[in-house]
Design a protein around this motif. Structure first.
Motif, PDB file in Angstrom:
ATOM      1  N   TYR A 120       0.734  -1.433  -0.180  1.00 36.88           N
ATOM      2  CA  TYR A 120       0.047  -0.072   0.014  1.00 36.88           C
ATOM      3  C   TYR A 120       0.746   1.070  -0.012  1.00 36.88           C
ATOM      4  O   TYR A 120       0.623   2.303  -0.668  1.00 36.88           O
ATOM      5  N   SER A 163      -3.612   8.093   2.162  1.00 35.18           N
ATOM      6  CA  SER A 163      -3.670   6.966   1.560  1.00 35.18           C
ATOM      7  C   SER A 163      -3.020   5.630   2.302  1.00 35.18           C
ATOM      8  O   SER A 163      -3.443   4.713   2.605  1.00 35.18           O
ATOM      9  N   SER A 167      -5.317   2.784   4.167  1.00 31.54           N
ATOM     10  CA  SER A 167      -5.035   1.385   3.589  1.00 31.54           C
ATOM     11  C   SER A 167      -4.507   0.375   4.644  1.00 31.54           C
ATOM     12  O   SER A 167      -5.000  -0.734   4.833  1.00 31.54           O
ATOM     13  N   SER A 170      -7.106  -0.242   7.184  1.00 30.50           N
ATOM     14  CA  SER A 170      -8.262  -1.038   6.803  1.00 30.50           C
ATOM     15  C   SER A 170      -7.785  -2.459   6.894  1.00 30.50           C
ATOM     16  O   SER A 170      -8.969  -3.546   7.103  1.00 30.50           O
ATOM     17  N   ARG A 185     -10.485   1.012   1.671  1.00 29.68           N
ATOM     18  CA  ARG A 185      -9.248   0.554   0.959  1.00 29.68           C
ATOM     19  C   ARG A 185      -9.430   1.055  -0.300  1.00 29.68           C
ATOM     20  O   ARG A 185      -8.341   1.847  -1.046  1.00 29.68           O
ATOM     21  N   ALA A 188      -9.243   4.971  -0.480  1.00 30.17           N
ATOM     22  CA  ALA A 188      -7.683   5.397  -0.103  1.00 30.17           C
ATOM     23  C   ALA A 188      -6.900   5.552  -1.261  1.00 30.17           C
ATOM     24  O   ALA A 188      -5.807   6.185  -1.222  1.00 30.17           O
TER      25      ALA A 188
END
Length: 326
Positions: A120, A163, A167, A170, A185, A188
């Motif tokens: 991520y 972001s 993420s 999540s 997610r 994000a």
């Protein structure tokens, strides 16, 4: 004769919930695989094998493109190329991080979370790399030098932090609130993309309204179409949710998500190259090229902050009882 015994594959009911994928019934690796087993699985047909190769091969392609450009351009004396090279570095990074995550995510439940934290973070950095390149080459001439243009990269850095944080967070809600997890997610990564692409959307709008003959426009449209497909496929889990078990090894949504994302990145890379070449004189007439601090600076800051975020979430995994049990 020397023979290699590959690890036995499991069904969805034989692995913990954190390892299960919607609509994928068979082909799971053991949730306590060794690092050696994970490496061997790259060459064994599992439900992750195509996921690995659809990012491993493109990462090699982007590394080759970056190397070729470094050899072809006088990068030390041409600051105009620096935003593109920064963007290309992120194009190499995110598929490599994804390859690593899909390869080693079955070593333990904690390892799975940490692998995807890095995945991520790399995707968030790719979004920032796109924003840096867009600020240098994509902006419509009417917006160059505007307040939005001056604040654009700074906001993109904040979006990268947001972001990565959302993420990673999540993954802590995945088991109990799967729908909420999917929404947060997806948002994000969708929100930074939409923000990054606002200048391009406006430019495409102007082209449609006024009429233009720029050869790059179809390539930009190609990128936008595949970006939309990438988000749609990721959010819907199609086609495996319609016929569970049929697409366990080939054709499930995560494979299609990878393929569409890479094709979208390819279109984006080509369109940036065209704009950088064709618009160079016009863009430099409006504003000087971004400096090294304006390109590498935001990337270095975001990279450092992302590592700190990942470290914080990784530490939390071992302090929350339900995640520390394996």
């Amino acid at each position: 004769m020397l023979s290699l015994k590959l690890p036995r594959l499991l069904s969805i009911n034989q692995v913990p919930k954190v390892f299960r994928e919607q609509g994928i019934l068979f082909g799971y690796r053991h949730p306590r695989s060794s690092a050696t087993d994970c490496i061997f699985s790259v060459f064994q047909m599992t439900n992750e094998t195509v996921n690995i190769w659809t990012h491993l091969l493109p990462s090699g392609y982007f590394l080759w493109k970056l190397s070729a450009l470094l050899l072809a351009w006088d990068v030390w004396n041409d600051p105009f190329t620096w935003p593109f090279l920064t963007y290309m570095a992120t194009c190499c990074l995110y598929p490599l991080a994804s390859t690593f995550a899909h390869t080693f995510s079955t070593m333990s439940s904690q390892a799975r979370h940490i692998c995807y934290f890095f995945d991520y973070g790399a995707l968030a950095l790719y979004s920032l790399g796109s924003a840096i390149a867009y600020a240098a080459y994509i902006f419509p001439e009417e917006w160059i030098g505007s307040t939005f243009h001056h604040c654009y990269i700074f906001i993109a850095v904040l979006n990268t932090v947001l972001s990565t944080s959302l993420s990673c967070y999540s993954r802590f809600t995945e088991a109990e609130r799967s729908k909420f997890t999917k929404v947060i997610r997806t948002a994000a990564f969708a929100y930074p993309y939409v923000f990054d692409t606002v200048p391009l959307f406006y430019r495409l709008y102007l082209c449609a309204a006024r009429g233009c003959s720029e050869s790059v426009i179809p390539t930009h449209y190609g990128h936008v179409v595949f970006a939309f497909l990438t988000c749609f496929i990721y959010a819907t889990h199609l086609p495996e949710r319609l016929v569970p078990g049929l697409f366990d090894y080939f054709g499930h949504s995560h494979q299609l998500f990878h393929i569409c994302g890479i094709i979208g990145t390819h279109f984006q890379m080509e369109s940036l190259l065209i704009d950088m070449t064709d618009r160079r004189d016009r863009l430099l007439a409006f504003s000087p090229a971004l400096s090294l601090s304006q390109t590498v600076g935001p990337m270095a800051a975001s990279f450092t902050i992302s590592l700190l975020i990942i470290a914080a979430f990784s530490t939390t995994l071992y302090s929350v009882p339900k995640f520390s049990r394996d």
